[in-house]
Design a protein around this motif. Structure first.
Motif, short mmCIF file in Angstrom:
data_model
loop_
_atom_site.label_atom_id
_atom_site.label_comp_id
_atom_site.label_asym_id
_atom_site.label_seq_id
_atom_site.Cartn_x
_atom_site.Cartn_y
_atom_site.Cartn_z
N UNK A 263 -5.07 1.20 17.43
CA UNK A 263 -4.08 1.62 16.44
C UNK A 263 -2.96 0.62 16.32
N UNK A 269 -8.10 -2.34 7.17
CA UNK A 269 -7.94 -2.08 5.74
C UNK A 269 -6.78 -1.14 5.56
N UNK A 271 -4.85 1.44 2.77
CA UNK A 271 -5.11 2.16 1.54
C UNK A 271 -3.82 2.34 0.78
N UNK A 273 -1.26 4.22 -1.14
CA UNK A 273 -0.96 5.64 -1.02
C UNK A 273 -1.03 6.36 -2.36
N UNK A 275 -3.29 5.35 -5.20
CA UNK A 275 -4.62 5.49 -5.79
C UNK A 275 -5.69 5.60 -4.73
N UNK A 276 -5.34 5.40 -3.47
CA UNK A 276 -6.34 5.54 -2.43
C UNK A 276 -7.23 4.33 -2.31
N UNK A 277 -7.00 3.33 -3.14
CA UNK A 277 -7.85 2.16 -3.10
C UNK A 277 -7.45 1.28 -1.92
N UNK A 278 -8.44 0.60 -1.40
CA UNK A 278 -8.16 -0.29 -0.29
C UNK A 278 -7.36 -1.48 -0.78
N UNK B 218 -1.79 17.06 -0.17
CA UNK B 218 -2.07 15.69 -0.60
C UNK B 218 -2.80 15.69 -1.94
N UNK B 221 -0.28 16.32 -4.49
CA UNK B 221 0.51 15.13 -4.78
C UNK B 221 -0.23 14.21 -5.73
N UNK B 226 -1.09 12.09 -11.24
CA UNK B 226 -2.03 11.57 -12.22
C UNK B 226 -2.20 12.46 -13.43
N UNK B 255 -15.72 4.47 -3.73
CA UNK B 255 -14.50 3.93 -4.31
C UNK B 255 -14.84 3.00 -5.47
N UNK B 324 -11.71 10.15 -7.47
CA UNK B 324 -11.69 9.81 -6.05
C UNK B 324 -10.83 10.78 -5.23
N UNK B 328 -11.28 10.97 -1.17
CA UNK B 328 -10.26 10.22 -0.42
C UNK B 328 -9.40 11.15 0.41
#
Lengths: 303, 432
Positions: A263, A269, A271, A273, A275-278, B218, B221, B226, B255, B324, B328
């Motif tokens: 940790x 990677x 993410x 916060x 769009x959750x995309x990496x 979450x 949120x 969106x 993704x 997603x 996610x």
């Protein structure tokens, strides 16, 4: 930073009038350092103690958002218990309300309150558990390690007085039981002994390797084939099992999984916060490509 | 009931004929009676809350089912972070469910035993409060407070992995499972409890403060950011979450499918996202009281679409499209749930997942996959969930209640409490 201005001798009379005067510039001025936080420029290349790549501001934001995610309702609401129920048979049917119960029912403490109370008390239960002491395997119980001194017993006895006024033997330290010598006190530990030992015996007597509904499989000619033979790890000894089961519960905070080395490394990677995309760490433009600044602005405004 | 009658009833060795098994969860109470005389004990699932709808009407516990309009409903929950904190509200709910004259599960506590669950690593003060209220306020004849995960050991664990072809006709009681690892992923948190002979290994219990509530918030949120502002409709979002969320086995691939693509280069796959995009039709609480999911239809007219295009609103349906968000959000559980605790092989071979989150689609295969990758090659890893992971704990309790000897050895009677006090009870339940 006195700009070469020399102090003017004002004489002995203290000037009480509002205004200003030159004073000698001795050492660090708190108001100036507050404006220029020490961290920024000087700390640029120096090693920061925190392994996390977050600033204090980011930490605060993360904590705030976690708190928001932990909320029950979006707004603060209070839903009082309906009054007609409170006055009606509900309470009466169970007879008189004891002082303990009245105190409990009237308490409006939240879990956070209880938790900080407990922490302030110095977690007497872990501190007093004798089993935890010799074990190195039980992780991080700082309270337990600090016990041998006189501080912890003092705390426990104090806690007993302040919290459980009704019960003189409220806290389960072995010490008060030995000290106090009323008739009730003497019978109590004996009763505990017998009770807990019967429970133990019953559990242990249960055959350890029996399976609820399992039937023994039929013998197969290749049972002893070295390729097929199954290896069963050795059973731990009874003493080990007893020791495992006898360990006292951890406190609320200790039961939280702690950081391990993985940790504390830079995450592989990250993410986004929103769009959750990496997000690739060293490519700042990735962030800007998927969505413009506007989305982030909106996110900031919303939260 | 007169005091003399009470004394004669409970002073004798005769144990209470029935036991109220009460799995007092933060989100729902799972309650029902069990005992030797009861043929097939079944639990009721009762919302553990006081709720107030937009008309300021307050619902207590199971009366929430009478509510028709869940928009902007707010909740007060007596259980906080898995621990019973607010007894004022909890007592009100219990009275409503168990002790009022016309309560759905009416019982007289003086003739009833109680098995009550608690979350691991509770604060001693809260445990004491609980014991005091159970005996001094309600006066249950017999009482067992134990960890919720512990009760699962009294289920027939092996039959979860391989369902037996013939089920024994009357399963009176079974001995507790010898060894198992129980993952309880519930509303407030996810706990991991290794159990040996039906008893928890206290020093190895770990907790992760991610549960259904956090996931719901979450999703809220993300949806608010969106699409619509859903922040006052967490009840609805919870339904959306339960209907649509799943746990992916290939995060990267999914993704990729749901990526809209950069500006000027929109991707064709985005619209349906390879089957990931789903439409959730929102209830309007007039003609439609419960929303539902269907596959995403890019051509369907929805209010949101017309609104964003500035057309007059003609569509009848309000639809949220989830892409997603579906995977996610529950992924959160798995980002944090890094299986770093080294347990014995036997634990790895007997992992059971209970709690509401176990119902998220794909939870078990994913856990199995991840554990397999981390476990030593020679270990057997078995992960399973009971047929109904929400009431599994309750069923374990019901099974324990049929085993009179074992239950009597573990429980505390009212007389014990009156004689020895709450500290003694705490010690007894704490195994000290």
């Amino acid at each position: 930073m006195n700009f070469g201005v020399r102090e003017v001798a004002l004489g002995t009379r203290a000037n009480a009038a509002p205004g200003w005067a030159y004073i000698p510039d001795t050492g660090v001025n708190a108001s100036v350092t507050a404006l220029q936080p020490s961290s920024r420029k000087r700390a640029r290349n120096q090693h920061v103690a925190s392994h996390q790549e977050t600033t204090a501001k980011q930490d605060a934001k993360i904590l705030r958002e976690l708190a928001a995610l932990d909320r029950e309702n979006h707004r603060d609401v209070s839903i009082p218990v309906p009054i007609r129920h409170r006055d009606n048979a509900g309470r009466v049917s169970h007879g008189k309300v004891t002082p303990n119960v009245r105190k409990i029912l009237q308490s409006q403490k939240t879990f956070a309150n209880h938790l900080s109370d407990y922490e302030a008390l110095g977690s007497p239960l872990t501190a007093s558990a004798p089993i935890a002491q010799p074990s190195a395997a039980i992780p991080n119980t700082p309270a337990a390690r600090g016990t041998p001194g006189s501080a912890a017993p003092h705390l426990t006895s104090k806690g007993t007085r302040s919290h459980k006024k009704k019960d003189p033997n409220a806290v389960s330290t072995p010490t008060p039981l030995r000290k106090v010598s009323s008739a009730l006190q003497i019978t109590t530990p004996a009763a505990v002994k017998t009770e807990s030992s019967t429970a133990d015996v019953q559990m242990i007597d249960a055959p350890i390797l029996s399976q609820g509904s399992g039937a023994v499989p039929a013998v197969h000619p290749l049972d002893n084939d070295p390729l097929l033979i199954s290896r069963i790890p050795g059973m731990p000894s009874q003493a080990e099992i007893d020791w495992l089961l006898a360990a006292p519960p951890l406190t609320y905070n200790e039961a939280r999984g702690s950081w391990v080395e993985e940790d504390q490394r830079k995450p592989v990677r990250q993410f986004c916060e929103v769009c959750g995309r990496s997000v690739l760490q060293d490519m700042g433009h990735e962030r800007a490509m998927g969505y413009g600044v506007g989305v982030f602005g909106m996110a900031e405004a919303l939260h | 009931m007169s005091p003399t009658q009470r004394r004669t009833k409970s002073s004798g060795p005769a144990p209470p004929a029935k036991t109220l098994v009460l799995d007092n969860g933060a989100h729902t109470i799972k309650a029902g009676f069990s005992g030797l005389g009861i043929e097939s004990p079944t639990p009721s699932i009762i919302p553990n809350c006081l709720a107030r709808d937009r008309d300021k009407k307050v619902y207590i516990g199971s009366s929430l089912s009478a509510c028709k309009d869940f928009s902007e409903i707010v909740f007060r929950r007596p259980v906080e972070k898995g621990y019973l904190v607010n007894w004022e509200a909890e007592k009100e709910i219990w009275e409503h469910e168990f002790f009022d004259a016309k309560a759905p599960l009416h019982c007289d506590p003086k003739e009833t035993g109680l098995i009550l669950t608690e979350a691991p690593n509770a604060l001693p003060a809260l445990q004491t409060f609980c014991d005091q209220v159970v005996f001094e306020e309600f006066g249950f004849a017999r009482y067992l407070r134990c960890l919720g995960p512990q009760l699962n050991a009294y289920n027939d664990i092996q039959s979860i992995y391989t369902p037996p072809s013939t089920r024994p006709a009357n399963l009176t009681s079974i001995p507790p499972a010898e060894i198992m690892m129980l993952i309880d992923s519930s509303y407030s948190h996810t706990t991991i409890t290794p159990l040996l002979l039906g008893r928890p290994i206290q020093s190895a219990i770990r907790r992760l403060d991610v549960g259904g509530k956090l996931l719901t918030n979450y999703v809220t949120r993300l949806l608010s950011l969106r699409q619509y502002d859903m922040r006052n409709d967490t009840y609805l979002v919870n339904e959306i979450k339960e209907a649509t969320c799943y746990i992916t086995t290939d995060f990267k691939e999914d993704m990729e499918k749901t990526w809209k693509g950069p500006k000027g280069d929109r991707r064709a796959v985005y619209e349906t996202s390879g089957g990931i995009a789903k439409d959730y039709v929102l209830p309007d609480y007039h003609s439609l009281t419960k929303g539902f999911v269907r596959d995403h239809d890019p051509d369907a007219a929805t209010k949101l679409k017309e609104m964003t295009k500035g057309k007059p609103i003609a569509a009848s349906e309000d639809v949220l499209t989830l892409r997603n968000e579906r995977f996610t959000v529950p992924e959160l559980l798995f980002i944090f749930l890094s299986y770093r605790w080294v347990y014995g092989q036997a634990f790895l071979a007997n992992i059971i997942v209970v709690g509401g989150n176990a119902n998220i689609e794909g939870f078990i295969p994913r856990l199995q996959m991840d554990m397999r990758a981390l476990a030593p090659a020679e270990c057997i890893v078995r992960v399973a969930k009971p047929s109904d992971p929400i009431v599994s704990t309750w069923q374990g309790g019901a099974s324990l209640a049929r085993d009179e000897d074992r239950l009597a050895a573990l429980s505390v009677t009212k007389e014990d409490y009156d004689e020895h006090g709450s500290a003694w009870v705490a010690r007894k339940f704490g195994g000290r």
